[in-house]
Design an enzyme around this catalytic site. Structure first.
Site, PDB file in Angstrom:
ATOM      1  CG  ASP A 110      -0.456  -0.402   2.468  1.00  0.00           C
ATOM      2  OD1 ASP A 110       0.773  -0.573   2.548  1.00  0.00           O
ATOM      3  OD2 ASP A 110      -1.237  -0.547   3.425  1.00  0.00           O
ATOM      4  N   GLY A 111       2.085   1.192   0.516  1.00  0.00           N
ATOM      5  CA  GLY A 111       2.979   2.356   0.474  1.00  0.00           C
ATOM      6  C   GLY A 111       3.292   2.723  -0.978  1.00  0.00           C
ATOM      7  CG  ASP A 137       0.287  -5.552   5.569  1.00  0.00           C
ATOM      8  OD1 ASP A 137       0.417  -5.655   4.336  1.00  0.00           O
ATOM      9  OD2 ASP A 137       1.083  -4.918   6.283  1.00  0.00           O
ATOM     10  CG  MET A 177       9.666 -11.206   8.461  1.00  0.00           C
ATOM     11  SD  MET A 177      10.280 -10.773   6.815  1.00  0.00           S
ATOM     12  CE  MET A 177      11.925 -10.214   7.216  1.00  0.00           C
ATOM     13  NE  ARG A 251      19.312 -23.862  22.538  1.00  0.00           N
ATOM     14  CZ  ARG A 251      19.455 -24.242  23.808  1.00  0.00           C
ATOM     15  NH1 ARG A 251      18.598 -23.808  24.727  1.00  0.00           N
ATOM     16  NH2 ARG A 251      20.448 -25.035  24.167  1.00  0.00           N
TER      17      ARG A 251
END
Ligand code: F6P
Length: 327
Positions: A110-111, A137, A177, A251
């Site tokens: 979207d940027g 997103d 991420m 871990r």
């Protein structure tokens, strides 16, 4: 598809922002469809930076050879801060003008759509956007290119981690991420059978998670998997908590950029094909500032306002399916 008379539009195609598997097949699809419709495809290298620098060339048959199966973007990408400044956008416009390019296709997030919307307000150059980001997103679309490939990468990594977790009876936390969006983490947690999932969309309660996990361990569970979205910032502290509160050797694996690589899956290639065709169709139909979207199984085009000015929310059924992993 209906036959159309030949058009002489010159359409430049670029990839912008974080790379995503599916960008290369989308470029190829758009180039091929331009040719079928009689428009002339051009390629912008290195995204918005390339527009400013004038790294724009006609798409040749050769430039499309051997890219469909490659991850990342063969055209290159950038996150250009200079494009925020009018003087550099003007330079970009002059580069397009010199080549007679009158329309743009941008494959990104979207940027990047916002940047080209501004460019249209400044100079009137229409664009069509193709959503591509592993974060999934972007408002208005159920799917962004790269998501399926990233999910398969995560699934394969977590399956491997399960092998070592079970061998040592350890707890593992895997950080995915997605910026502020928990889509990758939630979908992966369901797909890999994780015991814990922390995402920005769901409030979590470590006391109740602790109680549940201790009971599961008493019932025979030998190892634990937790998936954490990077947007929670909880990777390290959840690992420490598992170590201390559950008294398990724990871990942390931060998957990082490995999630962005890899050959696009069949699903990403097919979606890229459809998005590429739709983006070209939009421009040839005289549409401006439209983004191609996928909603409830069909392809639609939406105005940039419905994408850029609307906050994205993950589907509530996905969120609800994961709530028990945060409690
Ligand atoms: O938007 C895609 C993404 O991979 C996010 O998930 C992540 O937070 C960010 O980009 C990483 O950005 P960079 O590649 O600039 O480090």
């Amino acid at each position: 598809m209906v036959d159309r008379p030949a058009v002489s539009d010159k359409i430049a195609i670029m990839t912008s922002g974080g790379d995503a598997a599916g960008m290369n097949p989308a470029v190829k699809s758009a180039v091929d469809h331009c040719r079928r419709m009689g428009a002339q495809p051009y390629l912008v290298e290195w995204g918005l930076r390339g527009m400013i620098e004038g790294w724009i060339k006609p798409a040749t048959e050769e430039s499309m050879y051997g890219i469909i199966h490659k991850g990342g973007t063969a055209l290159g990408s950038s996150r250009s801060k200079r494009f925020f400044k009018l003087e550099f956008r003007k330079q970009a416009y002059e580069n397009l003008e010199k080549l007679g390019i009158s329309k743009l296709i941008v494959i990104g997030g979207d940027g990047s759509f916002g940047a080209l919307h501004q460019f249209h307000c400044d100079f009137g150059v229409p664009f069509s956007g193709i959503p591509a980001t592993i974060d999934n997103d972007i408002a208005g679309t159920d799917y962004c290119l790269g998501v399926d490939t990233a999910l398969n990468m995560i699934r394969s990594s977590v399956d491997s981690i399960r092998d070592t977790a079970s061998s040592f009876s350890r707890a593992f936390v895997v950080e995915t991420m997605g910026r502020d969006c928990g889509y990758l983490a939630m979908t992966s947690a369901l797909a890999t059978g994780a015991e814990v999932c922390l995402v920005p969309e769901i409030p979590y309660d470590l006391d109740s998670i602790g109680e549940r996990l201790r009971a599961e361990r008493d019932a025979g569970k030998k190892y634990l998997l937790g998936i954490v979205a990077e947007g929670t910032g909880m990777g390290e502290s959840l690992t420490r908590w598992m170590n201390d509160a559950l008294d398990m050797d724990a871990r942390l694996t931060v998957l990082g950029h490995v999630q962005r690589g890899g050959s696009p899956t069949v699903y990403d290639r097919i979606m890229a094909f459809k998005f590429g065709v739709a983006a070209v169709e939009n421009l040839l139909a005289g549409e401006t500032n439209k983004v191609v979207t996928f909603k409830d199984g069909a392809i639609y085009s939406r105005c940039i306002g419905e994408i850029a000015e609307v906050k994205h929310h993950c589907a509530s059924d996905l969120i609800n399916s994961c709530r028990h992993l945060s409690l």
